[in-house]
Scaffold this motif. Structure first.
Motif, PDB file in Angstrom:
ATOM      1  N   ASP A  61      -1.872  -5.033  -0.602  1.00  0.00           N
ATOM      2  CA  ASP A  61      -0.636  -4.402  -0.833  1.00  0.00           C
ATOM      3  C   ASP A  61      -1.065  -2.770  -0.606  1.00  0.00           C
ATOM      4  N   VAL A  62      -2.158  -2.402  -1.356  1.00  0.00           N
ATOM      5  CA  VAL A  62      -2.527  -1.311  -1.546  1.00  0.00           C
ATOM      6  C   VAL A  62      -3.164  -0.586  -0.171  1.00  0.00           C
ATOM      7  N   GLU A  63      -3.881  -1.453   0.519  1.00  0.00           N
ATOM      8  CA  GLU A  63      -4.224  -0.988   1.728  1.00  0.00           C
ATOM      9  C   GLU A  63      -3.249  -0.980   2.856  1.00  0.00           C
ATOM     10  N   ARG A  64      -2.057  -1.489   2.912  1.00  0.00           N
ATOM     11  CA  ARG A  64      -1.085  -1.455   3.684  1.00  0.00           C
ATOM     12  C   ARG A  64      -0.103  -0.061   3.204  1.00  0.00           C
ATOM     13  N   ASP A  65       0.110   0.124   2.034  1.00  0.00           N
ATOM     14  CA  ASP A  65       0.761   1.233   1.674  1.00  0.00           C
ATOM     15  C   ASP A  65       0.103   2.616   2.130  1.00  0.00           C
ATOM     16  N   GLU A  66      -1.525   2.634   1.921  1.00  0.00           N
ATOM     17  CA  GLU A  66      -2.207   3.742   2.111  1.00  0.00           C
ATOM     18  C   GLU A  66      -2.397   4.235   3.662  1.00  0.00           C
ATOM     19  N   ARG A  67      -2.438   3.155   4.511  1.00  0.00           N
ATOM     20  CA  ARG A  67      -2.472   3.125   5.988  1.00  0.00           C
ATOM     21  C   ARG A  67      -1.722   2.011   6.617  1.00  0.00           C
ATOM     22  N   PRO A  68      -0.298   2.413   6.715  1.00  0.00           N
ATOM     23  CA  PRO A  68       0.711   1.282   7.492  1.00  0.00           C
ATOM     24  C   PRO A  68       0.092   1.351   8.697  1.00  0.00           C
ATOM     25  N   ASP A  69       0.312   0.106   9.300  1.00  0.00           N
ATOM     26  CA  ASP A  69       0.384  -0.301  10.747  1.00  0.00           C
ATOM     27  C   ASP A  69       1.171   0.477  11.287  1.00  0.00           C
ATOM     28  N   ARG A  70       0.850   0.904  12.638  1.00  0.00           N
ATOM     29  CA  ARG A  70       1.534   1.342  13.786  1.00  0.00           C
ATOM     30  C   ARG A  70       1.637   0.268  14.946  1.00  0.00           C
ATOM     31  N   LEU A  71       2.770  -0.454  14.994  1.00  0.00           N
ATOM     32  CA  LEU A  71       2.979  -1.415  16.065  1.00  0.00           C
ATOM     33  C   LEU A  71       3.422  -0.938  17.186  1.00  0.00           C
ATOM     34  N   PRO A  72       2.819  -1.828  18.269  1.00  0.00           N
ATOM     35  CA  PRO A  72       3.355  -1.441  19.642  1.00  0.00           C
ATOM     36  C   PRO A  72       4.873  -1.684  19.878  1.00  0.00           C
ATOM     37  N   PRO A  73       5.290  -1.309  20.805  1.00  0.00           N
ATOM     38  CA  PRO A  73       6.826  -1.519  21.047  1.00  0.00           C
ATOM     39  C   PRO A  73       7.091  -2.977  21.235  1.00  0.00           C
ATOM     40  N   GLY A  74       8.044  -3.714  20.514  1.00  0.00           N
ATOM     41  CA  GLY A  74       8.329  -4.944  20.870  1.00  0.00           C
ATOM     42  C   GLY A  74       7.453  -6.144  19.888  1.00  0.00           C
ATOM     43  N   ALA A  75       6.554  -5.569  19.192  1.00  0.00           N
ATOM     44  CA  ALA A  75       5.709  -6.496  18.510  1.00  0.00           C
ATOM     45  C   ALA A  75       6.149  -6.653  16.983  1.00  0.00           C
ATOM     46  N   ARG A  76       6.056  -7.888  16.479  1.00  0.00           N
ATOM     47  CA  ARG A  76       6.362  -7.854  15.113  1.00  0.00           C
ATOM     48  C   ARG A  76       5.227  -7.975  14.346  1.00  0.00           C
ATOM     49  N   GLY A  77       5.377  -7.472  12.997  1.00  0.00           N
ATOM     50  CA  GLY A  77       4.380  -7.587  12.123  1.00  0.00           C
ATOM     51  C   GLY A  77       4.504  -8.745  10.975  1.00  0.00           C
ATOM     52  N   LEU A  78       3.544  -9.476  10.740  1.00  0.00           N
ATOM     53  CA  LEU A  78       3.480 -10.300   9.445  1.00  0.00           C
ATOM     54  C   LEU A  78       2.449  -9.821   8.471  1.00  0.00           C
TER      55      LEU A  78
END
Length: 272
Positions: A61-78
């Protein structure tokens, strides 16, 4: 396996093309690995060419909050947090603290010197196999790899070397890669990771820091992978049984992964 030369994603690799048993190989363009995607640029030609549809984030959680992913258009994140129930007791610093430790040799020596860094990594790799959150996370990844609509799937952690490295080992082993191929793929990240951290390592050693400690911390070693493989052997006896019993992934899902990701004559079968 060389990294894909993307300008906005570090340590980006396609498992495709790696050799499997009986002249088969991993099908290109369907299963990829990388470091975090916080700087991903959809216009980056190397990224755009991948056509990513699914991204599995193995970070905390901490890693994701500090540096959230930027996803390509149309991609879903899990989200599949491998270390949710372990990081606080692992003895390892969060990835976000690597720069802090590598800027202070005395602090690094205090926390991780005298072989403690290798011991901590070995404990953590064993947790990749036996920890509750780790088993749930890797189950999510394998389930997604079997989905017919998954499209090109990328999995990643922060540096793309430990949690991601074990994920690649599991996938390649299920597909029938031999031990030499699995180990070579696992260790192949060292060049990219050392390049990424080169300024920090140089500064660390210039201040009197132990270069071996720095490399143990930011790279991967055969002993780290050995710890996870030993945990599999002790607890389950084989990779097949680890996936079936430890991760709770049915044999039918494993077979669909082989069908999707294997190129060549037949899909092969595992043992165990």
């Amino acid at each position: 396996m060389p990294a894909i030369p993307a300008a906005s994603v570090a340590n980006l690799r396609d498992l495709g093309g790696l050799p499997l048993a009986a002249g088969r190989s991993v099908r290109p363009g369907l299963v990829l690995r990388s470091a975090q995607l916080d700087r991903l640029d959809p216009a980056d030609p190397a990224v755009a060419a991948l056509g990513l549809r699914t991204v599995v984030d193995l970070r905390t959680d901490v890693e994701r909050d500090e540096r959230p992913d930027r996803l390509p258009p149309g991609a879903r994140g899990l989200v599949a947090d491998v270390l949710a129930d372990h990081l606080a007791i692992s003895g390892l610093p969060p990835a976000a603290r690597l720069k802090e430790l590598l800027s202070d040799p005395a602090l690094a020596e205090e926390h991780l010197g005298a072989g403690r860094v290798r011991e901590a990594f070995a404990r953590t790799y064993r947790t990749f196999v036996s920890g509750e959150s780790a088993r749930a996370a890797y189950r999510v990844l394998l389930t997604e790899l079997a989905a017919p609509d998954a499209g090109p799937l990328l999995f990643h952690c922060t540096a793309g070397k430990d949690r991601t490295g074990w994920a690649a080992t599991v996938v390649l082993s299920l597909l029938g890669a031999d031990e030499e191929t699995v180990r070579e793929e696992y260790l192949s990240v060292n060049t990219a990771v050392r390049q990424a951290f080169a300024p920090l390592i140089e500064g660390f050693t210039a201040q009197g820091g132990n270069p071996d400690l720095a490399l143990d911390l930011i790279g991967v070693l055969p002993g780290y992978l050995d710890a996870a493989l030993d945990e599999v052997a002790v607890r389950h006896g084989s990779m097949e049984r680890y996936v079936r019993e430890g991760l709770g992934v049915p044999d039918g899902v494993t077979e669909r992964i082989r069908e999707r990701l294997t190129a060549g004559t037949g899909t092969g079968t595992g043992t165990g």
